[in-house]
Write an enzyme that holds these catalytic residues in place. Structure first.
Site, PDB file in Angstrom:
ATOM      1  N   GLU A 118      39.455  12.710 -54.298  1.00  0.00           N
ATOM      2  CA  GLU A 118      38.195  13.171 -54.872  1.00  0.00           C
ATOM      3  C   GLU A 118      38.077  14.679 -54.692  1.00  0.00           C
ATOM      4  O   GLU A 118      38.562  15.238 -53.707  1.00  0.00           O
ATOM      5  CB  GLU A 118      37.013  12.487 -54.195  1.00  0.00           C
ATOM      6  CG  GLU A 118      36.994  10.976 -54.328  1.00  0.00           C
ATOM      7  CD  GLU A 118      35.808  10.356 -53.605  1.00  0.00           C
ATOM      8  OE1 GLU A 118      34.704  10.367 -54.181  1.00  0.00           O
ATOM      9  OE2 GLU A 118      35.981   9.914 -52.466  1.00  0.00           O
TER      10      GLU A 118
ATOM     11  N   HIS B 177      34.127  -2.793 -56.351  1.00  0.00           N
ATOM     12  CA  HIS B 177      34.091  -2.335 -57.744  1.00  0.00           C
ATOM     13  C   HIS B 177      35.459  -1.898 -58.259  1.00  0.00           C
ATOM     14  O   HIS B 177      35.679  -1.846 -59.470  1.00  0.00           O
ATOM     15  CB  HIS B 177      33.067  -1.203 -57.919  1.00  0.00           C
ATOM     16  CG  HIS B 177      33.467   0.113 -57.348  1.00  0.00           C
ATOM     17  ND1 HIS B 177      33.123   0.507 -56.071  1.00  0.00           N
ATOM     18  CD2 HIS B 177      34.191   1.134 -57.870  1.00  0.00           C
ATOM     19  CE1 HIS B 177      33.606   1.708 -55.846  1.00  0.00           C
ATOM     20  NE2 HIS B 177      34.265   2.113 -56.911  1.00  0.00           N
TER      21      HIS B 177
ATOM     22  N   ASP C 225      35.831   3.423 -45.367  1.00  0.00           N
ATOM     23  CA  ASP C 225      35.159   3.588 -46.655  1.00  0.00           C
ATOM     24  C   ASP C 225      36.065   3.281 -47.840  1.00  0.00           C
ATOM     25  O   ASP C 225      35.613   2.756 -48.861  1.00  0.00           O
ATOM     26  CB  ASP C 225      34.624   5.020 -46.784  1.00  0.00           C
ATOM     27  CG  ASP C 225      33.731   5.202 -47.996  1.00  0.00           C
ATOM     28  OD1 ASP C 225      32.783   4.408 -48.159  1.00  0.00           O
ATOM     29  OD2 ASP C 225      33.975   6.135 -48.790  1.00  0.00           O
TER      30      ASP C 225
ATOM     31  N   ARG D 140      10.794  -2.513 -50.971  1.00  0.00           N
ATOM     32  CA  ARG D 140       9.561  -2.397 -50.196  1.00  0.00           C
ATOM     33  C   ARG D 140       8.545  -1.465 -50.833  1.00  0.00           C
ATOM     34  O   ARG D 140       7.355  -1.523 -50.515  1.00  0.00           O
ATOM     35  CB  ARG D 140       9.885  -1.936 -48.782  1.00  0.00           C
ATOM     36  CG  ARG D 140      10.626  -2.985 -47.959  1.00  0.00           C
ATOM     37  CD  ARG D 140      10.975  -2.485 -46.582  1.00  0.00           C
ATOM     38  NE  ARG D 140      11.922  -1.373 -46.616  1.00  0.00           N
ATOM     39  CZ  ARG D 140      12.379  -0.735 -45.552  1.00  0.00           C
ATOM     40  NH1 ARG D 140      11.960  -1.091 -44.340  1.00  0.00           N
ATOM     41  NH2 ARG D 140      13.254   0.247 -45.664  1.00  0.00           N
TER      42      ARG D 140
ATOM     43  N   HIS E 128      38.990  -0.971 -50.966  1.00  0.00           N
ATOM     44  CA  HIS E 128      39.551  -0.612 -52.267  1.00  0.00           C
ATOM     45  C   HIS E 128      41.078  -0.542 -52.282  1.00  0.00           C
ATOM     46  O   HIS E 128      41.740  -1.191 -53.097  1.00  0.00           O
ATOM     47  CB  HIS E 128      39.013   0.752 -52.715  1.00  0.00           C
ATOM     48  CG  HIS E 128      37.526   0.833 -52.775  1.00  0.00           C
ATOM     49  ND1 HIS E 128      36.736  -0.203 -53.185  1.00  0.00           N
ATOM     50  CD2 HIS E 128      36.673   1.863 -52.495  1.00  0.00           C
ATOM     51  CE1 HIS E 128      35.465   0.169 -53.157  1.00  0.00           C
ATOM     52  NE2 HIS E 128      35.418   1.406 -52.734  1.00  0.00           N
TER      53      HIS E 128
ATOM     54  N   LYS F 157      38.695  13.588 -49.505  1.00  0.00           N
ATOM     55  CA  LYS F 157      37.611  14.282 -50.185  1.00  0.00           C
ATOM     56  C   LYS F 157      37.915  15.783 -50.228  1.00  0.00           C
ATOM     57  O   LYS F 157      38.710  16.288 -49.451  1.00  0.00           O
ATOM     58  CB  LYS F 157      36.281  14.021 -49.487  1.00  0.00           C
ATOM     59  CG  LYS F 157      35.810  12.575 -49.640  1.00  0.00           C
ATOM     60  CD  LYS F 157      34.392  12.389 -49.146  1.00  0.00           C
ATOM     61  CE  LYS F 157      33.881  10.989 -49.470  1.00  0.00           C
ATOM     62  NZ  LYS F 157      33.740  10.757 -50.920  1.00  0.00           N
TER      63      LYS F 157
ATOM     64  N   LYS G 216      37.620  -2.489 -62.297  1.00  0.00           N
ATOM     65  CA  LYS G 216      38.223  -1.464 -63.152  1.00  0.00           C
ATOM     66  C   LYS G 216      39.308  -2.092 -64.026  1.00  0.00           C
ATOM     67  O   LYS G 216      40.192  -2.784 -63.536  1.00  0.00           O
ATOM     68  CB  LYS G 216      38.811  -0.328 -62.304  1.00  0.00           C
ATOM     69  CG  LYS G 216      37.776   0.489 -61.538  1.00  0.00           C
ATOM     70  CD  LYS G 216      38.431   1.581 -60.726  1.00  0.00           C
ATOM     71  CE  LYS G 216      37.405   2.364 -59.905  1.00  0.00           C
ATOM     72  NZ  LYS G 216      36.462   3.105 -60.751  1.00  0.00           N
TER      73      LYS G 216
END
Length: 506
Positions: free
Chosen positions: A236, A198, A255, A68, A260, A359, A202
């Site tokens: 992570e 994704h 998530d 936009r 995944h 995390k 890998k």
């Protein structure tokens, strides 16, 4: 010159040094919806540059950014240039090649979820060649997937060679996933819909298939007779950062696990496919997702752990907790979870699969650990530790196998652990491509091997949803773990109950 199967299942010639032959270049139109976003700048454009640099993309190709923002083509190319400077590896960056690549990049200011907007600019950028691949990559919020597909169809831009790529998450539960699949499916066939994850791009995830099905010595012990349990970890060392508002509405289960990690689990557990084709591969993955034991409230209370990171210290530095990062007084969103899952098949009867993600953990790693069973009888005075096969997905991509060996430093016949280790980068002497490079070119070619089918998405949600509901009812209370640690102690207890420990504790 040797032949190698690339990630899309197509054979390509490989020269010395691991460089691909340039003979497979294709021309196409690739429309990125949400082209000013972080994903485009950080992943998509650098991935396309690498493909262009390797000679996979013809110079007549158009990569058309759509958003936009009222930018000119020159403005957008300048942004793209800055992104390439920041995210392309120094070894791959070449000024002349960058300029050639930027010549492929166009920009159109348009809200593609608005079917009544002026689509003249975009229509003018698209080729009229009947067989030229035309890809719409929707890198926006999932709530815009259906309006965008409606608008593309309304403006008659769908050809027989068109495909649409949808980023995860596909919905937030079974109902919303079905709404997206139904809505997009009104205009695009299942063969034209590419649901991207994704992790499947890998190389180390794809190598699970090679390790299993190209090495009979492993496949013959890949079952309950030889394997005690499996650990799948995605840890992570960072917090939620700028993703706080999105993450607080999703949490680690939505998530990371629904997409995944369940995909990784299905590759580890699936039966051999009849052929390396999209249909056969996805059929076998679906069987595993459907074979996951449903989680009752009792199972959720005993076989899951959910937690949120609080303040902690890393290298003497105070790390803020999740609520501080979020800027909110309260939240019940999990940033860490551990789940004990079971697969109801003959191959995996009695083999628990432990899934863990979090995390602000002590170390960054994504691994699959195959823990083999111990020697059933002892002939040595010191019993060897059972062997472990460790698949390092990231970082330090590779595979290791621990074996018992005679200790040469001992005068007596004592055993010690020896590790056979393969570092993929060193072993193959080649750059490991980013996952998006293979995925983008697979979408262009129309190869769905590395993408997720509708029934896989819905089977994943079917297993995940009861856990979400159980946590909403506080069947398993939310715990707090200090940032910079390996999560709450209850995660260790989840394995200890079965007589096992997480890999880092062995």
């Amino acid at each position: 010159m040797p032949l190698r199967m690339d990630a899309t299942g197509s054979s390509s010639k490989i020269h010395a040094g691991g460089k691909r032959d340039n003979s497979g270049a294709v021309a196409f139109d690739f429309v990125i919806v949400g082209a000013t976003g972080d994903l485009t700048m950080r992943k998509l454009l650098p991935a396309f540059y690498e493909c262009f640099r390797r000679g996979q993309i013809e110079k007549s190709t158009k990569i058309i950014g759509v958003a936009r923002s009222g930018l000119s083509v020159e403005d957008y190319r300048a942004r793209a240039h800055e992104a390439l400077k920041g995210f392309v590896a120094t070894a791959s960056y070449d000024d002349a090649t960058i300029q050639d690549f930027l010549g492929l990049v166009e920009y159109v200011s348009l809200d593609m979820s608005d079917k009544d907007a002026d689509w003249t600019g975009l229509r003018g950028q698209l080729s009229t060649e009947k067989d030229r691949p035309r890809v719409f990559y929707v890198a926006t919020a999932p709530k815009l997937y259906v309006p965008t597909a409606d608008a593309i169809a309304h403006n008659k831009l769908i050809t027989e060679s068109s495909r649409i790529v949808l980023e995860k998450p596909i919905g937030t539960d079974q109902a919303t996933a079905a709404e997206i699949n139904d809505g997009v499916g009104q205009h695009f066939t299942e063969e034209q819909i590419f649901r991207i994850d994704h992790y499947l791009g890998k190389q180390t995830v794809q190598n699970i298939l090679a390790l299993r099905f190209a090495n009979p010595i492993l496949e013959r012990v890949w079952n309950t007779d030889s394997i005690a349990h499996v650990q799948i970890t995605a840890a992570e060392t960072v917090g939620v950062g700028k993703r706080g508002p999105y993450y607080d509405s999703a949490g680690a289960l939505r998530d990371m696990v629904q997409n995944h990690l369940l995909q990784v689990l299905s590759l580890v557990a699936m039966e051999p496919p009849t052929a390396f084709s999209a249909m056969d591969l996805r059929d076998e993955k679906l069987k595993i997702l459907r074979a996951l034991k449903p989680m009752s409230d009792h199972d959720i209370a005993t076989d899951t752990v959910r937690a949120q990171y609080g303040e902690g210290h890393v290298n003497g530095k105070l790390i803020p907790g999740y609520l501080d990062d979020l800027g909110a007084p309260t939240s019940t969103t999990e940033t860490y979870l551990a789940i004990r899952a079971e697969i109801r098949t003959a191959r995996w009867a009695g083999v628990p699969f432990y899934i863990r993600t979090g995390k602000q953990m002590a170390r960054k790693e994504t691994t699959v650990v195959i823990q083999f069973r111990p020697q059933p009888w002892a002939i040595f005075t010191d019993n060897p530790e059972p062997s472990q096969l460790v698949l390092r997905i990231q970082p330090n991509e590779g595979v290791s196998l621990s074996l018992a060996s005679k200790d040469p430093a001992s005068e007596q016949y004592r055993l010690r652990e020896a590790v056979l280790d393969v570092d993929y980068v060193k072993a193959f002497n080649t750059r490991y491509p980013d996952s998006y490079e293979d995925l983008l070119m697979a979408a262009v070619r129309g190869d769905q091997v590395l993408f997720i089918r509708r029934d896989e998405v819905e089977a994943s949600w079917r297993w995940i949803e009861p856990i979400l509901h159980g946590w909403e009812k506080n069947v398993r209370p939310l715990e707090i773990y200090p940032a910079g640690t390996q999560g709450p102690a209850s995660s260790d207890e989840l394995l200890a109950r079965d007589g096992f420990v997480w890999k880092e504790n062995t």
